[in-house]
Design an enzyme around this catalytic site. Sequence first.
Site, short mmCIF file in Angstrom:
data_model
loop_
_atom_site.label_atom_id
_atom_site.label_comp_id
_atom_site.label_asym_id
_atom_site.label_seq_id
_atom_site.Cartn_x
_atom_site.Cartn_y
_atom_site.Cartn_z
N LEU A 1 0.86 -1.19 0.00
CA LEU A 1 0.00 0.00 0.00
C LEU A 1 0.88 1.23 0.00
O LEU A 1 1.71 1.38 0.89
CB LEU A 1 -0.73 -0.04 1.34
CG LEU A 1 -2.18 0.38 1.48
CD1 LEU A 1 -3.05 -0.37 0.50
CD2 LEU A 1 -2.63 0.09 2.92
N HIS A 2 0.74 2.09 -0.99
CA HIS A 2 1.50 3.34 -0.91
C HIS A 2 0.88 4.50 -1.70
O HIS A 2 1.36 5.61 -1.62
CB HIS A 2 2.94 3.13 -1.38
CG HIS A 2 3.05 2.96 -2.87
ND1 HIS A 2 2.74 1.79 -3.50
CD2 HIS A 2 3.39 3.83 -3.85
CE1 HIS A 2 2.90 1.93 -4.80
NE2 HIS A 2 3.30 3.17 -5.05
N ARG A 3 -0.19 4.23 -2.46
CA ARG A 3 -0.76 5.31 -3.27
C ARG A 3 -1.35 6.40 -2.38
O ARG A 3 -2.06 6.09 -1.41
CB ARG A 3 -1.92 4.80 -4.13
CG ARG A 3 -1.57 3.76 -5.11
CD ARG A 3 -1.20 4.31 -6.45
NE ARG A 3 -0.50 3.24 -7.14
CZ ARG A 3 0.54 3.42 -7.92
NH1 ARG A 3 1.01 4.63 -8.17
NH2 ARG A 3 1.12 2.41 -8.50
N ASP B 1 -1.96 -1.87 -4.12
CA ASP B 1 -2.29 -0.75 -5.00
C ASP B 1 -1.14 -0.48 -5.97
O ASP B 1 -1.09 0.55 -6.64
CB ASP B 1 -2.65 0.52 -4.20
CG ASP B 1 -1.56 0.97 -3.26
OD1 ASP B 1 -0.41 0.48 -3.37
OD2 ASP B 1 -1.84 1.84 -2.41
#
Length: 364
Positions: A204-206, A283
């Site tokens: 997850l990093h967006r 993501d």
Amino acid sequence: MNPIIVVVGARPNFMKMAPLYEDLKKRKLPVLFLHTGQHYDENMSTVFFEELEMPEPDIYLGVGSGSHAQQTAKIMIDFEKVCLKEKPSMVIVAGDVNSTIACALVASKLWIPVAHVEAGLRSFDMQMPEEINRILTDQISDLLLTPSIDANENLAKEGISDERVKLVGNIMIDTLLNNAEKANKSEIHNKLSIEKGNYALLTLHRPSNVDQKNILSGILNAMKYICNDIAVVFPAHPRTKNKLKEFGLYERAIEIPNFVITDPKGYLDFLALMKESKIVLTDSGGLQEETTALGIPCLTLRKNTERPITVEQGTNKVIGNKENHIKNEYKKIINKKIKERKIPDLWDGNTAKRIGDIIESQIS
Ligand code: UD1
């Protein structure tokens, strides 16, 4: 002959450029390897150079983090000096990160031919910084190297002439196939005390998932639900870890039983985690492709994807980021037989060679 500059900057660039760099070197073409320093941590950058057997960069700009404008501008100012000094015969950029557009823009204004690896992907979501980077890079690049036929169709619709576009396949799959055996030797499952084949893998990093507290909190709740069933391994991107702390969610996250939060992993450990997982939730763009190649079910926590072929032919499903939706989609998929998948055409491990052939013919 003047050098070809191969540009990398952020984590997803490294696996795209490693096989191409090697191929160009084998052809004895003069190559300068340039790292902008957009990513700089040991586990976001250095480890990939070691594991993918890339040499130390010939030129390191060391730009580091900053706002989009700061980061892009710093890269441009420094890269222009490099171009004026080295007078490259070509600049090769990859993907959709800030380093990609910054270097493409500098080179094109100096009339240096630009080749874009992974051209033509579109999410049609202009709120993603990457979508802006993709569209602009493609418009100013001379050679557009696409991973799949949908990318060619997108470029044609934008009025880009066929002559500039070459369908070459997915270069990340070259790296995946080159390293699959090495990854089998990884000790990461023992180190994290997780059982092979019986855990979910989360990345997850967006900004759309991690920059708002209520969204990130909802995703955490969904993970807690999944953790009642199987372990969830979460190599947390520094941006995400910072946000969890900033929102006061970190303590809650580390207390979830079965939720294994760890630092970002290098290429081989991460590939091992992916290969042996029951399901991937992500993501990331690259993971959607890698899970399709590996035949692992993937739930993409986004509204859209620039890689629709992974949904049409592969194992990917795009499900958004709402808590209840994630829980329901997990329930639906987890005990189902894995969907039949096809590996898209030209995702065959020979993309670097196809690109090398084109570049060699264009510059000599
Ligand atoms: C960038 C790319 C994104 C890609 C992702 C992969 C852009 C616009 N985005 O996003 O497309 O999917 O890389 O990781 O180029 N940080 C560190 N150490 C590092 C790097 C970053 O601590 O080595 C932290 C910093 O707080 C930084 C933040 O992460 O401000 C964001 O880094 P940045 O490069 O701006 O964007 P990413 O979110 O990594």
